[in-house]
Design an enzyme around this catalytic site. Structure first.
Site, short mmCIF file in Angstrom:
data_model
loop_
_atom_site.label_atom_id
_atom_site.label_comp_id
_atom_site.label_asym_id
_atom_site.label_seq_id
_atom_site.Cartn_x
_atom_site.Cartn_y
_atom_site.Cartn_z
N GLY A 41 57.52 -65.54 43.43
CA GLY A 41 56.75 -64.24 42.80
C GLY A 41 55.33 -64.51 42.85
O GLY A 41 54.39 -63.73 43.38
N SER A 42 54.97 -65.72 42.68
CA SER A 42 53.68 -66.33 43.03
C SER A 42 53.20 -66.75 44.31
O SER A 42 52.00 -67.05 44.46
CB SER A 42 53.38 -67.56 41.70
OG SER A 42 53.37 -66.76 40.31
N SER A 82 50.38 -69.51 39.81
CA SER A 82 51.38 -69.56 39.21
C SER A 82 51.28 -68.62 37.94
O SER A 82 50.44 -68.76 37.17
CB SER A 82 51.78 -70.79 38.50
OG SER A 82 52.54 -70.79 37.54
N THR A 87 54.77 -73.83 36.69
CA THR A 87 55.79 -74.15 37.52
C THR A 87 55.36 -75.41 38.23
O THR A 87 54.31 -75.73 38.65
CB THR A 87 55.48 -72.90 38.67
OG1 THR A 87 56.24 -71.84 38.08
CG2 THR A 87 56.66 -73.10 39.95
N ARG A 134 57.08 -61.72 39.74
CA ARG A 134 57.18 -60.86 40.98
C ARG A 134 56.65 -59.58 40.65
O ARG A 134 56.28 -58.95 41.59
CB ARG A 134 58.73 -60.71 41.31
CG ARG A 134 59.60 -60.28 40.38
CD ARG A 134 61.03 -60.46 40.78
NE ARG A 134 62.00 -59.74 39.85
CZ ARG A 134 62.43 -60.63 38.76
NH1 ARG A 134 61.72 -61.66 38.48
NH2 ARG A 134 63.19 -60.09 37.96
N GLU A 210 66.09 -61.39 43.61
CA GLU A 210 65.69 -61.36 42.03
C GLU A 210 65.95 -60.14 41.33
O GLU A 210 66.35 -60.03 40.12
CB GLU A 210 64.50 -61.78 42.14
CG GLU A 210 64.11 -63.13 42.59
CD GLU A 210 62.64 -63.66 42.17
OE1 GLU A 210 62.21 -63.61 41.13
OE2 GLU A 210 61.89 -64.08 43.14
N HIS A 226 66.56 -66.35 70.10
CA HIS A 226 66.73 -67.42 70.77
C HIS A 226 68.06 -68.38 69.88
O HIS A 226 68.05 -69.49 70.22
CB HIS A 226 65.51 -68.27 70.79
CG HIS A 226 64.59 -67.54 71.65
ND1 HIS A 226 64.38 -67.52 73.07
CD2 HIS A 226 63.57 -66.59 71.39
CE1 HIS A 226 63.49 -66.68 73.52
NE2 HIS A 226 63.03 -66.21 72.51
N LYS A 318 65.20 -74.22 36.48
CA LYS A 318 63.74 -74.91 35.92
C LYS A 318 64.16 -75.86 34.81
O LYS A 318 63.54 -76.95 34.69
CB LYS A 318 62.94 -73.71 35.41
CG LYS A 318 62.43 -73.19 36.74
CD LYS A 318 61.35 -72.17 36.33
CE LYS A 318 60.68 -71.44 37.71
NZ LYS A 318 59.73 -70.58 37.15
C1 F6R Z 1 60.59 -64.92 38.26
C2 F6R Z 1 59.96 -64.81 39.76
C3 F6R Z 1 59.95 -66.30 40.35
C4 F6R Z 1 58.61 -67.12 40.07
C5 F6R Z 1 58.82 -68.56 40.25
C6 F6R Z 1 57.38 -69.20 40.15
O1 F6R Z 1 60.43 -63.42 37.97
O2 F6R Z 1 59.38 -63.87 40.21
O3 F6R Z 1 59.94 -66.33 41.57
O4 F6R Z 1 57.53 -66.32 40.51
O5 F6R Z 1 59.87 -69.02 39.85
O6 F6R Z 1 57.16 -69.08 38.69
P1 F6R Z 1 55.57 -68.75 38.37
O7 F6R Z 1 55.20 -67.28 39.14
O8 F6R Z 1 55.46 -68.68 36.71
O9 F6R Z 1 54.59 -69.78 38.94
#
Ligand code: F6R
Length: 324
Positions: A41-42, A82, A87, A134, A210, A226, A318
């Site tokens: 999402g970031s 992030s 992350t 997200r 998600e 292709h 994670k």
């Molecule tokens: C969870 C989500 C994930 C996070 C990803 C990175 O809601 O959307 O796709 O965006 O795990 O985490 P962040 O955004 O905190 O760096």
């Protein structure tokens, strides 16, 4: 944290706030390339900016990895995003950007990234916390638009920005999604777009994964003509639902190929949904289609009795990786 529906509806308000946050930051004028670093999402704001900057003369790379490409250096703007600020891959990319002497701009709601930026004196946009990453897209994308337009990295008028926010607000999209989601039920969506709109396809995939908690995949034209099309004869195709996201500005070759692939899939009894983008500017089209995809994912989750907000598997991975 509220519901996902509240979060979808909050995106236009975030966009207005995001614009203001972004306009407070000006980037040096001699940037030669831009790298967006962020995951999930970031990361998606970078994919969308790449789509919007396709016509610009500044090359854009979207980096979803621990390391930046070797060309990153003094003339590179590295935008590190992030939501949590914690992350692992994004923190590593931030450190890499600092070591490579890039101009860095970070966007986060806090965490380690905010701490590092404060001690390194890195320009930082802080967005409000308490959301799932997200659903912070309004903040991220419009903060970037505010910053990039006023820094001369991207030309989009205020009027277009306003129309894009109005597209995010369009409640008709929810009604349209409520009709459309039925076509997605029980199938694995294959989201097909032109290469130029790959970021939009990815946002749909992410929302379906998600929020909808289903597998979903993307493909782009014309590359899929292709290779991927050879799978269309397989009985496995019965489990898929193809979604063509089309733009009247798609290259004529892309349009012809989309029509050809659609006909082949229909012959094989693969169900197909076609979405035609609407709006006078790519940004408006993207905003409206993003909301539509988010609503479809929400309706799928609601129909399946699933909580769209929680992402336990992402969390589990994670946690496992964090353990020594
Ligand atoms: C969870 C989500 C994930 C996070 C990803 C990175 O809601 O959307 O796709 O965006 O795990 O985490 P962040 O955004 O905190 O760096």
């Amino acid at each position: 944290m509220g519901s996902i529906l509240d979060a979808i509806r909050a995106i236009p308000r975030q966009a207005r706030e995001g614009l203001q946050l972004g306009r407070r930051v000006r980037i040096r004028s001699d940037i030669q390339h831009v790298i967006f670093a962020g995951m999930g999402g970031s990361g998606i704001p970078g994919d969308l900016m790449q789509a919007l900057m396709r016509e610009s003369r500044t090359p854009v790379t979207v980096n979803k990895d621990y390391k930046l490409p070797a060309f990153a250096g003094q003339n590179t703007l590295a935008v590190v995003i992030s939501y949590s600020g914690d992350t692992e891959e994004t923190l590593a990319a931030y450190r890499d950007a600092i070591t490579s002497r890039c101009t860095v701009l970070a966007i986060t709601s806090g965490g380690k990234l905010a701490e590092l930026c404060q001690s390194d004196k890195t320009p930082l946009i802080i967005v409000p916390g308490g959301l799932v990453p997200r659903q912070a897209l309004g903040y991220f994308l419009f903060a970037l638009l505010g910053c990039f337009t006023q820094s001369g990295l991207l030309a989009i008028t205020d009027d277009t920005l306003e129309q894009a926010i109005m597209a995010l607000e369009n409640t008709e999209l929810g009604r349209k999604a409520e009709e459309l989601f039925q076509q997605f039920k029980g199938k694995v969506p294959l989201i097909y777009t032109s290469q130029a709109l790959a970021g939009l396809g990815l946002r749909w995939k992410q929302a379906l994964n998600e929020n909808g908690k289903i597998p979903a995949y993307t493909g782009t034209f014309t590359e899929l003509c292709h290779n991927e099309v050879e799978g269309s004869a397989s009985p496995l195709m019965k489990g898929f639902h193809a979604v063509f996201i089309r733009d009247e500005r798609d290259h004529p070759g892309v349009q012809k190929r989309m029509a050809a692939v659609k006909a082949i899939l229909k012959e094989k009894s693969v169900t197909v949904t076609e979405i035609m983008l609407r709006g006078d500017h790519l940004l408006i089209k993207l905003c409206s289609a993003i909301q539509l995809g988010d609503y479809i994912a929400y309706f799928l989750a609601r129909d399946a009795g699933i909580d769209p907000l929680d992402t336990p598997v992402i969390r589990q991975i994670k946690e496992r990786v964090r353990k020594p």
